[in-house]
Design a protein around this motif. Sequence first.
Motif, PDB file in Angstrom:
ATOM      1  N   ARG A 175      32.392  39.495 -24.029  1.00 22.23           N
ATOM      2  CA  ARG A 175      33.017  40.784 -23.104  1.00 22.23           C
ATOM      3  C   ARG A 175      32.513  41.880 -23.686  1.00 22.23           C
ATOM      4  O   ARG A 175      32.021  42.878 -23.018  1.00 22.23           O
ATOM      5  CB  ARG A 175      34.419  40.770 -23.168  1.00 22.23           C
ATOM      6  CG  ARG A 175      35.046  39.354 -22.569  1.00 22.23           C
ATOM      7  CD  ARG A 175      36.553  39.337 -22.758  1.00 22.23           C
ATOM      8  NE  ARG A 175      37.092  38.097 -22.299  1.00 22.23           N
ATOM      9  CZ  ARG A 175      36.974  36.748 -22.729  1.00 22.23           C
ATOM     10  NH1 ARG A 175      35.989  36.690 -23.914  1.00 22.23           N
ATOM     11  NH2 ARG A 175      37.360  35.692 -22.294  1.00 22.23           N
ATOM     12  N   ASP A 176      32.305  41.984 -25.186  1.00 26.95           N
ATOM     13  CA  ASP A 176      31.869  43.091 -25.907  1.00 26.95           C
ATOM     14  C   ASP A 176      30.470  43.352 -25.771  1.00 26.95           C
ATOM     15  O   ASP A 176      29.880  44.462 -25.615  1.00 26.95           O
ATOM     16  CB  ASP A 176      32.522  42.956 -27.461  1.00 26.95           C
ATOM     17  CG  ASP A 176      33.873  43.199 -27.736  1.00 26.95           C
ATOM     18  OD1 ASP A 176      34.502  43.817 -26.959  1.00 26.95           O
ATOM     19  OD2 ASP A 176      34.226  42.451 -28.627  1.00 26.95           O
TER      20      ASP A 176
ATOM     21  N   ASP B 205      29.731  44.768 -22.346  1.00 27.48           N
ATOM     22  CA  ASP B 205      30.067  46.246 -22.408  1.00 27.48           C
ATOM     23  C   ASP B 205      28.840  46.878 -23.028  1.00 27.48           C
ATOM     24  O   ASP B 205      28.603  48.230 -22.719  1.00 27.48           O
ATOM     25  CB  ASP B 205      31.345  46.425 -23.262  1.00 27.48           C
ATOM     26  CG  ASP B 205      31.862  47.634 -22.963  1.00 27.48           C
ATOM     27  OD1 ASP B 205      31.938  48.193 -21.912  1.00 27.48           O
ATOM     28  OD2 ASP B 205      32.698  48.066 -24.025  1.00 27.48           O
ATOM     29  N   ARG B 206      28.600  46.625 -24.277  1.00 21.41           N
ATOM     30  CA  ARG B 206      27.738  47.410 -25.017  1.00 21.41           C
ATOM     31  C   ARG B 206      26.357  47.611 -24.238  1.00 21.41           C
ATOM     32  O   ARG B 206      25.615  48.551 -24.482  1.00 21.41           O
ATOM     33  CB  ARG B 206      27.329  46.657 -26.478  1.00 21.41           C
ATOM     34  CG  ARG B 206      28.371  46.662 -27.502  1.00 21.41           C
ATOM     35  CD  ARG B 206      28.098  46.373 -28.772  1.00 21.41           C
ATOM     36  NE  ARG B 206      29.209  46.103 -29.705  1.00 21.41           N
ATOM     37  CZ  ARG B 206      28.800  46.008 -31.091  1.00 21.41           C
ATOM     38  NH1 ARG B 206      27.672  45.781 -31.652  1.00 21.41           N
ATOM     39  NH2 ARG B 206      29.915  45.917 -31.638  1.00 21.41           N
TER      40      ARG B 206
ATOM     41  N   LYS C  94      25.624  46.973 -21.162  1.00 25.77           N
ATOM     42  CA  LYS C  94      25.592  47.912 -20.026  1.00 25.77           C
ATOM     43  C   LYS C  94      25.842  49.497 -20.106  1.00 25.77           C
ATOM     44  O   LYS C  94      25.399  50.250 -19.128  1.00 25.77           O
ATOM     45  CB  LYS C  94      26.608  47.608 -19.164  1.00 25.77           C
ATOM     46  CG  LYS C  94      26.377  46.116 -18.211  1.00 25.77           C
ATOM     47  CD  LYS C  94      25.306  46.241 -17.504  1.00 25.77           C
ATOM     48  CE  LYS C  94      24.884  44.853 -16.716  1.00 25.77           C
ATOM     49  NZ  LYS C  94      23.635  45.021 -16.016  1.00 25.77           N
ATOM     50  N   GLN C  95      26.206  49.835 -21.376  1.00 25.32           N
ATOM     51  CA  GLN C  95      26.384  51.337 -21.613  1.00 25.32           C
ATOM     52  C   GLN C  95      25.091  51.924 -22.475  1.00 25.32           C
ATOM     53  O   GLN C  95      24.988  53.009 -22.530  1.00 25.32           O
ATOM     54  CB  GLN C  95      27.398  51.374 -22.831  1.00 25.32           C
ATOM     55  CG  GLN C  95      28.827  51.062 -22.053  1.00 25.32           C
ATOM     56  CD  GLN C  95      30.019  51.634 -22.648  1.00 25.32           C
ATOM     57  OE1 GLN C  95      29.941  52.611 -23.720  1.00 25.32           O
ATOM     58  NE2 GLN C  95      31.335  50.938 -22.516  1.00 25.32           N
TER      59      GLN C  95
ATOM     60  N   LYS D  60      20.859  48.674 -19.761  1.00 24.98           N
ATOM     61  CA  LYS D  60      21.692  48.453 -18.598  1.00 24.98           C
ATOM     62  C   LYS D  60      21.116  48.109 -17.421  1.00 24.98           C
ATOM     63  O   LYS D  60      21.750  47.464 -16.587  1.00 24.98           O
ATOM     64  CB  LYS D  60      22.345  49.705 -18.313  1.00 24.98           C
ATOM     65  CG  LYS D  60      21.606  50.803 -17.582  1.00 24.98           C
ATOM     66  CD  LYS D  60      22.250  52.036 -17.424  1.00 24.98           C
ATOM     67  CE  LYS D  60      21.441  53.158 -16.957  1.00 24.98           C
ATOM     68  NZ  LYS D  60      22.162  54.377 -16.638  1.00 24.98           N
TER      69      LYS D  60
ATOM     70  N   LEU E  22      37.422  42.037 -15.345  1.00 24.73           N
ATOM     71  CA  LEU E  22      36.936  42.612 -16.354  1.00 24.73           C
ATOM     72  C   LEU E  22      35.532  42.662 -16.572  1.00 24.73           C
ATOM     73  O   LEU E  22      34.782  43.714 -16.716  1.00 24.73           O
ATOM     74  CB  LEU E  22      37.394  42.148 -17.781  1.00 24.73           C
ATOM     75  CG  LEU E  22      37.246  42.972 -18.995  1.00 24.73           C
ATOM     76  CD1 LEU E  22      37.912  44.568 -19.138  1.00 24.73           C
ATOM     77  CD2 LEU E  22      37.555  42.091 -20.207  1.00 24.73           C
ATOM     78  N   CYS E  23      34.869  41.638 -16.404  1.00 26.71           N
ATOM     79  CA  CYS E  23      33.253  41.642 -16.413  1.00 26.71           C
ATOM     80  C   CYS E  23      32.663  42.445 -15.520  1.00 26.71           C
ATOM     81  O   CYS E  23      31.748  43.129 -15.593  1.00 26.71           O
ATOM     82  CB  CYS E  23      32.832  40.032 -16.361  1.00 26.71           C
ATOM     83  SG  CYS E  23      33.413  38.867 -17.891  1.00 26.71           S
TER      84      CYS E  23
ATOM     85  N   GLN F  94      34.198  45.174 -14.006  1.00 27.36           N
ATOM     86  CA  GLN F  94      34.362  46.421 -14.480  1.00 27.36           C
ATOM     87  C   GLN F  94      33.156  46.738 -15.362  1.00 27.36           C
ATOM     88  O   GLN F  94      32.971  48.060 -15.445  1.00 27.36           O
ATOM     89  CB  GLN F  94      35.739  46.585 -14.576  1.00 27.36           C
ATOM     90  CG  GLN F  94      36.803  46.407 -13.615  1.00 27.36           C
ATOM     91  CD  GLN F  94      38.211  46.610 -13.931  1.00 27.36           C
ATOM     92  OE1 GLN F  94      38.536  46.488 -15.378  1.00 27.36           O
ATOM     93  NE2 GLN F  94      39.277  46.798 -13.254  1.00 27.36           N
ATOM     94  N   LYS F  95      33.028  46.107 -16.124  1.00 26.70           N
ATOM     95  CA  LYS F  95      31.977  46.233 -17.506  1.00 26.70           C
ATOM     96  C   LYS F  95      30.828  46.241 -17.128  1.00 26.70           C
ATOM     97  O   LYS F  95      29.962  46.653 -17.839  1.00 26.70           O
ATOM     98  CB  LYS F  95      32.154  45.532 -18.695  1.00 26.70           C
ATOM     99  CG  LYS F  95      33.523  45.538 -19.238  1.00 26.70           C
ATOM    100  CD  LYS F  95      33.734  44.620 -20.538  1.00 26.70           C
ATOM    101  CE  LYS F  95      35.216  44.867 -21.317  1.00 26.70           C
ATOM    102  NZ  LYS F  95      34.924  45.767 -22.238  1.00 26.70           N
ATOM    103  N   GLY F  96      30.306  45.719 -15.737  1.00 27.16           N
ATOM    104  CA  GLY F  96      28.988  46.065 -15.092  1.00 27.16           C
ATOM    105  C   GLY F  96      28.256  44.564 -15.101  1.00 27.16           C
ATOM    106  O   GLY F  96      26.997  44.603 -14.688  1.00 27.16           O
TER     107      GLY F  96
END
Length: 157
Positions: free
Chosen positions: A86-87, A90-91, A93-94, A99, A117-118, A120-122
């Motif tokens: 998950r982290d 997030d990393r 996609k940011q 991305k 959640l996934c 939402q994080k992209g």
Amino acid sequence: MTKKLHEPLLVVEDSNEDFRMLQRLMRLMSVQNPIHRCTNGDEVLEFLYQQGSDAHSKGENLPNSKVALRPSVILLDLNLPGIDGRDILDRLKQDKSFKEIPIVVFTTSSNPKDIELCYQKGANGYLVKPMDAQELKKTIQAFVDYWLDANMPPVLD
């Protein structure tokens, strides 16, 4: 298959058994893309951010270049040792450099909270690993047909 035939695929999977099954199925499906594997989140970050020359010193199969290897798609397990999937999602996609790379979550979790959640994080896709061998084959075939054949990624400079 299209020109994407030889673009690398990054599989982030800590289970040797799951990775071997995935490799076997992709071979049976005549997937010719190079498949690279990371077994934890730390390896993913090292793999994506390393310089090509560093990779050669570690004996990895990377082209002769000073740029990090760019996979055409990342197949990401969520439950990893070290930095969690998950982290990692997030990393990446940011990060402007990564991305645009499609990330397809491939996990045993069918928990709606994980799925939400996934996305939402992209995450670009979310596949639940089936326990049944025939269902697994269908799921991997769908992944190959869409992400390695039909999908058209953006053209990056």
